[in-house]
Design a protein around this motif. Structure first.
Motif, PDB file in Angstrom:
ATOM      1  N   ARG A 113       0.867  -1.290  -0.040  1.00 23.11           N
ATOM      2  CA  ARG A 113       0.165   0.215   0.037  1.00 23.11           C
ATOM      3  C   ARG A 113       0.916   1.098   0.107  1.00 23.11           C
ATOM      4  O   ARG A 113       0.717   2.200  -0.800  1.00 23.11           O
ATOM      5  CB  ARG A 113      -1.026   0.021   1.311  1.00 23.11           C
ATOM      6  N   SER A 114       1.844   1.267   0.713  1.00 14.96           N
ATOM      7  CA  SER A 114       2.606   2.340   0.907  1.00 14.96           C
ATOM      8  C   SER A 114       3.438   2.525  -0.404  1.00 14.96           C
ATOM      9  O   SER A 114       3.347   3.724  -0.737  1.00 14.96           O
ATOM     10  CB  SER A 114       3.823   2.032   1.900  1.00 14.96           C
ATOM     11  N   ARG A 115       4.110   1.472  -0.781  1.00 14.21           N
ATOM     12  CA  ARG A 115       4.893   1.709  -2.175  1.00 14.21           C
ATOM     13  C   ARG A 115       3.846   2.348  -3.344  1.00 14.21           C
ATOM     14  O   ARG A 115       3.950   2.983  -4.194  1.00 14.21           O
ATOM     15  CB  ARG A 115       5.454   0.255  -2.384  1.00 14.21           C
ATOM     16  N   ALA A 116       2.785   1.628  -3.365  1.00 16.41           N
ATOM     17  CA  ALA A 116       1.565   1.954  -4.326  1.00 16.41           C
ATOM     18  C   ALA A 116       1.177   3.544  -4.316  1.00 16.41           C
ATOM     19  O   ALA A 116       1.392   4.069  -5.254  1.00 16.41           O
ATOM     20  CB  ALA A 116       0.404   1.049  -4.412  1.00 16.41           C
ATOM     21  N   LEU A 117       1.133   3.918  -3.217  1.00 17.96           N
ATOM     22  CA  LEU A 117       0.567   5.262  -3.148  1.00 17.96           C
ATOM     23  C   LEU A 117       1.916   6.181  -3.208  1.00 17.96           C
ATOM     24  O   LEU A 117       1.687   7.065  -4.003  1.00 17.96           O
ATOM     25  CB  LEU A 117       0.241   5.516  -1.522  1.00 17.96           C
ATOM     26  N   ALA A 118       2.916   5.949  -2.939  1.00 25.04           N
ATOM     27  CA  ALA A 118       4.244   6.700  -3.135  1.00 25.04           C
ATOM     28  C   ALA A 118       4.285   6.680  -4.611  1.00 25.04           C
ATOM     29  O   ALA A 118       4.803   7.684  -5.326  1.00 25.04           O
ATOM     30  CB  ALA A 118       5.263   6.176  -2.569  1.00 25.04           C
ATOM     31  N   THR A 119       4.569   5.513  -5.337  1.00 23.94           N
ATOM     32  CA  THR A 119       4.575   5.375  -6.711  1.00 23.94           C
ATOM     33  C   THR A 119       3.505   6.105  -7.521  1.00 23.94           C
ATOM     34  O   THR A 119       3.923   7.041  -8.426  1.00 23.94           O
ATOM     35  CB  THR A 119       4.459   4.035  -7.239  1.00 23.94           C
ATOM     36  N   LEU A 120       2.286   6.446  -6.869  1.00 23.33           N
ATOM     37  CA  LEU A 120       1.229   6.963  -7.887  1.00 23.33           C
ATOM     38  C   LEU A 120       1.509   8.650  -7.662  1.00 23.33           C
ATOM     39  O   LEU A 120       1.199   9.165  -8.368  1.00 23.33           O
ATOM     40  CB  LEU A 120      -0.176   6.651  -7.228  1.00 23.33           C
ATOM     41  N   ALA A 121       2.006   8.875  -6.334  1.00 22.21           N
ATOM     42  CA  ALA A 121       2.360  10.301  -6.176  1.00 22.21           C
ATOM     43  C   ALA A 121       3.311  10.890  -6.849  1.00 22.21           C
ATOM     44  O   ALA A 121       3.447  11.864  -7.620  1.00 22.21           O
ATOM     45  CB  ALA A 121       2.491  10.475  -4.736  1.00 22.21           C
ATOM     46  N   LEU A 122       4.349   9.999  -7.130  1.00 23.35           N
ATOM     47  CA  LEU A 122       5.671  10.249  -7.827  1.00 23.35           C
ATOM     48  C   LEU A 122       5.213  10.377  -9.322  1.00 23.35           C
ATOM     49  O   LEU A 122       5.723  11.425  -9.990  1.00 23.35           O
ATOM     50  CB  LEU A 122       6.574   9.214  -7.849  1.00 23.35           C
TER      51      LEU A 122
END
Length: 155
Positions: A113-122
């Protein structure tokens, strides 16, 4: 509106408010880009699928087509000034978009979840900045740098 042969008055009469229009537009636009960004990737292994989603999102084609692209880079600021109902729709669509990324990462649930949200934000921030700068070389550099960071550690 012209494509629908509607006047502005007839078009806006379909919605109770600007927020109602924004809710509908967000839901449609974000589900459409989500569908297009994962289209044809069902047969790829998880890591390859994730990498292709990132490449598609952080592409010059996506950058150069804001009208057909994801609404995250262009509408996030407007949504932040909107009411609770618009923000709720935006949040749900944001989580659905992140799910397109997170189902393809090989980590524990919290890390996914953390990686997905960070990737989307990036990705959204990268496209937003790449669209905003005048220099084409810098714009390309922004997309490439975001791709490298988003894809680091995914092989």
């Amino acid at each position: 509106m012209q494509a629908c042969s509607m006047t502005a008055g007839a078009f806006y009469a379909q919605f109770r408010s600007k927020e109602a229009l924004l809710r509908e537009a967000l839901g449609f636009a974000m589900s459409d880009i989500r569908r297009r960004i994962v289209e044809g990737l069902d047969d790829l292994p998880d890591s390859a699928r994730f990498q292709e989603i990132v490449r598609r999102y952080l592409s010059s084609v996506h950058r150069d087509s804001p009208a057909d692209g994801c609404s995250l880079p262009s509408l996030s600021t407007e949504v932040g000034r909107s009411g609770a109902e618009v923000r709720e729709v935006f949040q749900a669509e944001l989580l659905e978009m992140a799910a397109a990324f997170d189902g393809h990462l090989l980590h524990s649930d919290d890390e996914v979840r953390s990686r997905a949200l960070a990737t989307l934000a990036l990705c959204a921030g990268g496209v937003m900045l790449a669209r905003a700068v005048k220099d084409q070389t810098l714009s390309d550099e922004i997309l490439e740098a975001c791709q490298r960071l988003a894809l680091s550690g995914t092989t």
